[in-house]
Design a protein around this motif. Structure first.
Motif, PDB file in Angstrom:
ATOM      1  N   LEU A  64      -4.695   7.819  -5.278  1.00 55.50           N
ATOM      2  CA  LEU A  64      -5.047   6.747  -4.351  1.00 55.50           C
ATOM      3  C   LEU A  64      -5.048   7.225  -2.908  1.00 55.50           C
ATOM      4  CD1 LEU A  64      -3.092   3.592  -5.627  1.00 55.50           C
ATOM      5  CD2 LEU A  64      -5.557   3.992  -5.740  1.00 55.50           C
ATOM      6  N   THR A  65      -5.967   6.686  -2.146  1.00 50.36           N
ATOM      7  CA  THR A  65      -5.961   6.819  -0.689  1.00 50.36           C
ATOM      8  C   THR A  65      -5.547   5.465  -0.127  1.00 50.36           C
ATOM      9  OG1 THR A  65      -8.256   6.096  -0.470  1.00 50.36           O
ATOM     10  CG2 THR A  65      -7.862   8.465  -0.814  1.00 50.36           C
ATOM     11  N   PRO A  66      -5.190   5.388   1.155  1.00 47.94           N
ATOM     12  CA  PRO A  66      -4.853   4.077   1.724  1.00 47.94           C
ATOM     13  C   PRO A  66      -5.955   3.041   1.540  1.00 47.94           C
ATOM     14  CG  PRO A  66      -4.099   5.808   3.187  1.00 47.94           C
ATOM     15  CD  PRO A  66      -4.896   6.491   2.103  1.00 47.94           C
ATOM     16  N   LEU A 101      -0.293   4.349   7.645  1.00 50.01           N
ATOM     17  CA  LEU A 101      -0.503   4.614   6.223  1.00 50.01           C
ATOM     18  C   LEU A 101      -1.277   5.914   6.026  1.00 50.01           C
ATOM     19  CD1 LEU A 101      -1.322   0.991   5.046  1.00 50.01           C
ATOM     20  CD2 LEU A 101       0.616   2.371   4.234  1.00 50.01           C
ATOM     21  N   GLU A 102      -2.255   6.166   6.880  1.00 50.40           N
ATOM     22  CA  GLU A 102      -2.997   7.427   6.810  1.00 50.40           C
ATOM     23  C   GLU A 102      -2.064   8.603   7.086  1.00 50.40           C
ATOM     24  OE1 GLU A 102      -5.964   7.997   5.836  1.00 50.40           O
ATOM     25  OE2 GLU A 102      -6.957   6.037   5.889  1.00 50.40           O
ATOM     26  N   LEU A 140       0.791   4.166  -2.825  1.00 53.07           N
ATOM     27  CA  LEU A 140       0.530   5.557  -2.463  1.00 53.07           C
ATOM     28  C   LEU A 140       1.638   6.463  -2.967  1.00 53.07           C
ATOM     29  CD1 LEU A 140      -0.750   5.214   1.233  1.00 53.07           C
ATOM     30  CD2 LEU A 140      -2.112   5.690  -0.808  1.00 53.07           C
ATOM     31  N   HIS A 141       2.873   6.014  -2.810  1.00 58.93           N
ATOM     32  CA  HIS A 141       4.013   6.824  -3.234  1.00 58.93           C
ATOM     33  C   HIS A 141       3.996   7.039  -4.740  1.00 58.93           C
ATOM     34  CE1 HIS A 141       8.286   7.580  -4.317  1.00 58.93           C
ATOM     35  NE2 HIS A 141       8.287   8.274  -3.186  1.00 58.93           N
ATOM     36  N   ILE A 161       0.842  -1.203   0.000  1.00 60.64           N
ATOM     37  CA  ILE A 161       0.000   0.000   0.000  1.00 60.64           C
ATOM     38  C   ILE A 161       0.872   1.246   0.000  1.00 60.64           C
ATOM     39  CG2 ILE A 161      -1.634   1.366   1.366  1.00 60.64           C
ATOM     40  CD1 ILE A 161      -2.841  -1.309   2.317  1.00 60.64           C
ATOM     41  N   CYS A 189       3.269  11.379   1.193  1.00 55.02           N
ATOM     42  CA  CYS A 189       4.036  10.231   0.697  1.00 55.02           C
ATOM     43  C   CYS A 189       5.443  10.635   0.256  1.00 55.02           C
ATOM     44  CB  CYS A 189       3.304   9.535  -0.447  1.00 55.02           C
ATOM     45  SG  CYS A 189       1.575   9.138  -0.082  1.00 55.02           S
ATOM     46  N   ALA A 245      -6.042   1.933  -2.124  1.00 57.19           N
ATOM     47  CA  ALA A 245      -4.909   1.059  -2.440  1.00 57.19           C
ATOM     48  C   ALA A 245      -5.138  -0.335  -1.860  1.00 57.19           C
ATOM     49  CB  ALA A 245      -3.619   1.656  -1.881  1.00 57.19           C
ATOM     50  N   TYR A 247       0.108   9.171   4.087  1.00 58.43           N
ATOM     51  CA  TYR A 247      -0.695   9.843   3.062  1.00 58.43           C
ATOM     52  C   TYR A 247      -0.836  11.330   3.391  1.00 58.43           C
ATOM     53  CZ  TYR A 247      -4.832  10.851   0.177  1.00 58.43           C
ATOM     54  OH  TYR A 247      -5.708  11.400  -0.729  1.00 58.43           O
ATOM     55  N   ARG A 270       0.295   9.398  -5.735  1.00 57.82           N
ATOM     56  CA  ARG A 270      -0.047  10.239  -4.586  1.00 57.82           C
ATOM     57  C   ARG A 270      -1.381  10.959  -4.747  1.00 57.82           C
ATOM     58  NH1 ARG A 270       6.046  12.647  -4.643  1.00 57.82           N
ATOM     59  NH2 ARG A 270       7.085  10.849  -3.738  1.00 57.82           N
TER      60      ARG A 270
END
Length: 339
Positions: free
Chosen positions: A112-114, A138-139, A105-106, A101, A146, A117, A142, A109
């Protein structure tokens, strides 16, 4: 399911048993393997591949965020070399999914949100489910945007500081002075205003000494209280702050020695010394019903709050709306009152 492909990517998610299936690894063109395990994988099985170890346990409190940058770079190097990458943990459910994930995200950016993903990964491997602590990290990643590196990011540093506080409080003591992150020594120029370009200043009502600005203020969501007829909002009585250097004498009255878990915040002006609020490292429940941990709160009855606009319009005082005959002249900064 030994391993499953992430749709649209030459990245596979699996458990530790995937390392033993040589034929499946060959068919998938696996050249690089990320092992998300505390003690690593079987080195004999890994010797034919480029490998990267992420030493973490599958527990909420584990810091997996610090491993994102190096794991992402490794995954990308495998893809750039024309191979496929296997990311595995013990069951192919939590740690491996978290790393994947973070990579997605990286790379995307803005798209996608966590949660998005995770949904993509579940299309290939439905059992993927990072633990709650990993999802929170992960949040945070984000929210940080990222970045390529996380160590020096203000949000990451703040998160580490809060973990230190939690560890200390769990042992029944205040954190060490050396571990406290003072917001007024770390905020960058880009952080001086709110999202709308305005900024807030808070001053001691008694002596007018400045106590805080926008970057140091913690926002928290107000929760509804039940009353006999309807749910209503109860106004917050305190403004909660991140630690400020002027608080040192209140938080650590003996310097690096034993510090109290709770107490009063005193105005740093030596000729004032007014009680402007209170602190509790273990946290306080705001009268709006929201818990703030750690809690360093300025009492609204003891301070003046001014909000400055980003345009050429004059600053306005944030407080009680006075009747027309009692309002200060436009541009005046003498407004008083609770937020």
């Amino acid at each position: 399911m030994a391993m499953n492909q992430i749709p649209g990517h030459n990245i596979y998610v699996g458990g530790i048993f995937a390392l033993s299936n040589k034929q499946a690894l060959k068919r998938a063109n696996i050249t690089h393997i990320v092992s998300a395990l505390r003690f690593g994988g079987n080195q004999e099985l890994l010797k034919s591949y480029e490998s990267h170890l992420v030493e973490v346990d599958d527990v909420d409190y584990e810091n997996i965020l610090e491993h994102f940058p190096s794991a992402i770079r490794f995954i990308q190097s495998g893809l750039d070399a024309g191979g496929s990458v296997l990311v595995h943990c013990a069951m192919g459910k939590s740690r491996s999914a978290t790393i994947c994930i973070a990579y997605l995200l990286h790379q995307q950016r803005r798209n996608l949100t966590p949660q998005a993903a995770l949904a993509l990964i579940r299309e290939g491997r439905p059992l993927c489910e990072p633990n709650d602590g990993f999802m929170s990290q992960l949040e945070l990643y984000y929210e940080m945007g990222c970045p390529d590196e996380v160590d020096d990011h203000p949000l990451y540093q703040r998160w580490l500081y809060r973990r230190d506080v939690e560890d200390s409080v769990a042992c029944g003591r205040a954190p060490e002075l050396s571990s406290v992150r003072f917001e007024d020594e770390t905020s960058t120029p880009a952080q001086i205003s709110d999202s709308d370009g305005s900024s807030v200043e808070i001053k001691c009502r008694k002596c007018r000494r400045e106590l805080a600005k926008t970057p140091s203020i913690i926002s928290h969501e107000k929760e509804k209280h039940e009353n006999a007829k309807a749910k209503v909002y109860t106004e917050c009585a305190h403004i909660f702050l991140h630690p400020m250097r002027w608080m040192t004498s209140s938080l650590f009255p003996q310097g690096e020695g034993d510090a109290p878990l709770s107490g009063r915040l005193i105005c740093p002006n030596p000729s004032c010394g007014a009680n402007v609020g209170k602190f509790a490292w273990q946290g306080l429940q705001c009268n709006c019903n929201h818990w703030v941990v750690p809690a360093l709160g300025l009492a609204k009855a003891k301070v003046d709050i001014t909000k400055k606009r980003s345009s050429n319009l004059p600053p306005t005082s944030v407080g009680i709306r006075m009747p027309p005959g009692m309002r200060p002249a436009e541009g005046s900064n003498n407004g008083r009152g609770n937020l």
